[in-house]
Design an enzyme around this catalytic site. Sequence first.
Site, PDB file in Angstrom:
ATOM      1  N   ARG A  67       0.517  -1.255  -0.101  1.00  0.00           N
ATOM      2  CA  ARG A  67       0.166   0.015   0.101  1.00  0.00           C
ATOM      3  C   ARG A  67       0.899   1.148  -0.144  1.00  0.00           C
ATOM      4  NH1 ARG A  67      -3.611  -2.451   4.833  1.00  0.00           N
ATOM      5  NH2 ARG A  67      -1.744  -3.688   5.015  1.00  0.00           N
ATOM      6  N   THR A 121       0.425 -13.125   8.447  1.00  0.00           N
ATOM      7  CA  THR A 121       1.055 -12.795   9.729  1.00  0.00           C
ATOM      8  C   THR A 121       0.915 -14.168  10.428  1.00  0.00           C
ATOM      9  OG1 THR A 121      -1.159 -12.240  10.644  1.00  0.00           O
ATOM     10  CG2 THR A 121       0.601 -10.307  10.189  1.00  0.00           C
ATOM     11  N   GLY A 135       6.102  -4.652  12.772  1.00  0.00           N
ATOM     12  CA  GLY A 135       7.030  -4.072  12.234  1.00  0.00           C
ATOM     13  C   GLY A 135       6.873  -2.582  11.965  1.00  0.00           C
ATOM     14  N   ASP A 136       5.564  -2.223  11.734  1.00  0.00           N
ATOM     15  CA  ASP A 136       4.870  -1.145  11.173  1.00  0.00           C
ATOM     16  C   ASP A 136       3.819  -0.406  12.349  1.00  0.00           C
ATOM     17  OD1 ASP A 136       2.746  -3.051  11.053  1.00  0.00           O
ATOM     18  OD2 ASP A 136       2.012  -2.306   9.213  1.00  0.00           O
ATOM     19  N   ASN A 150       0.247   2.043   6.888  1.00  0.00           N
ATOM     20  CA  ASN A 150       0.336   1.352   5.692  1.00  0.00           C
ATOM     21  C   ASN A 150       0.479   2.281   4.611  1.00  0.00           C
ATOM     22  OD1 ASN A 150      -0.255  -1.334   7.037  1.00  0.00           O
ATOM     23  ND2 ASN A 150      -2.363  -0.529   7.617  1.00  0.00           N
ATOM     24  N   ALA A 197      38.256  38.344   3.829  1.00  0.00           N
ATOM     25  CA  ALA A 197      37.192  37.990   2.811  1.00  0.00           C
ATOM     26  C   ALA A 197      37.673  37.402   1.555  1.00  0.00           C
ATOM     27  CB  ALA A 197      36.455  39.522   2.784  1.00  0.00           C
ATOM     28  N   ARG A 234      51.698  38.964  -6.066  1.00  0.00           N
ATOM     29  CA  ARG A 234      50.848  39.805  -6.959  1.00  0.00           C
ATOM     30  C   ARG A 234      51.828  40.794  -7.660  1.00  0.00           C
ATOM     31  NH1 ARG A 234      48.659  42.894  -1.737  1.00  0.00           N
ATOM     32  NH2 ARG A 234      50.081  44.843  -1.728  1.00  0.00           N
TER      33      ARG A 234
END
Length: 468
Positions: free
Chosen positions: A18, A83, A110-111, A238, A391, A451
């Site tokens: 589902r 089950t 388990g659910d 579900n 920065a 630089r």
Amino acid sequence: MKKSDFGVVIMAAGKGTRLKSKRPKVLHEIGGQALLLHVIAAAKTIVPAQKVYCVIGHEADRVKSAVEHTGVGFVLQAEQRGTGHALQIVKAWFAVNGGDVPENLMVLSGDVPLIRTETLKQLVEIHSQEKAAMTILTAIPENALGYGRVLRAKEGSIEVKAIIEQKDLAPEQLHVREINSGIYCFATKALFAQLDSLSDKNANKEFYLTDAASLLVAGGERVVAVAAESADEVLGANTIAEMMHLDAAVRAATARRLMADGVTIFRPETCVIDTQVEVGVDTVIEPYVQLLGATKIGEDCRVRSYSVVQNSAIANGVLVRNSCVLDEAKVGVGAMIGPYAHLRPGSEIGEGAHVGNFVETKKTRMGRGSKANHLSYLGDAEIGAGVNIGAGAITCNYDGMHKHTTKIGDGVFVGSDATLVAPLTIGEGAYIAAGSCITEDVPDGALALGRSRQTTKPGWVKKRGDRA
Ligand code: UD1
Ligand code: CA
């Protein structure tokens, strides 16, 4: 009844048709944790892990590897025929594996992940008090649709005569509001004696464990039911919508737990906080914050809106400003992060350090009191204490093939827009001139410039105008 008389079976072999999902149902997560892990945690409050048996089947390997670390045992139900069939497989497993068959079996789904340990303990207690062969945990939810219904022997009686699945309800049974939670205690011998009598002549063509109720009654055994205090803890998952309903419930409970421990959470319904998260007293969590995984946050911190913190450790007195992303990061006492900072895995920000706007760190250690306040990338770097990263300064840690480390000693000043090409070591107290591209190591206390010199032409603008 001694705890040693119990084993716990968790039914987790189903596909979860589902959900319409590729992932096995019991591995879907609520509160940041797989459904099955929630149920295993509950089971382990009743018996030790060696007495917990997970029935797995659909994508068994995947389910097993996701929960193996809990120390529980596994029983393979290769074909999932209901089950009741799951328990038939457990019975056969015990027959082959011998050993101690527990006198009683608690069966969990388990659910059905929100079940509280207090409720399970109560179920065990009533099961032994009533000397029942089967004790069913029931509830009366707002909406009973989809659940099996419990038919009591008489109104108000503790005894049960049958459980009827939704699809098999007769018209006159549709009004029954008491549902089967899918959680039971059984006297093992009595249950095992009936399992072969289950039939699959029903709407789903499955062997229903729920049919054990009427079979046991017919065999002269005692079947009783006890209602959970609140239906919320036995809600099943579900469909995805039901799953998300449970997720919201788990997260609300986590937020309540944290608030009860002195954490301020503004608009908790807007926050996404995983079950395992820990937060210290007097910390303030602003709206729309996500705290995920095994995140730990200390005391007196503030996490401002839109930050997402995952698997990270934040010490006391830390300020995480708006919209930061922290993943597997460590942040020291009193540090300030953000806004808009990205601390990637392996970031360790020292005590009192600052990581400001649009700064990204990865596998980088920043010493006490160091600052990178604006627009930096710091990757694979070891940065000492009291360092200032200007920065726009960045580490070039990747040469297209390999990653290299940048080491920056205590008290170094890195000017704005510096490009630090790794591997590189900058000695203590050195200065890097703004705009430099640094490719060679810099000794302690030196000034490094990398630089070209500026040329200035006086009066150039006016001369150009005159020519025109
Ligand atoms: C089941 C109960 C229903 C109850 C509801 C509560 C049955 C027949 N019905 O219905 O009365 O109201 O739970 O949530 O038991 N599983 C296996 N092997 C299988 C089939 C299922 O291990 O062959 C596992 C599933 O993975 C799941 C649990 O058993 O974790 C329950 O199965 P599910 O199909 O979800 O049963 P429900 O229709 O919800
Ligand atoms: Ca279910």
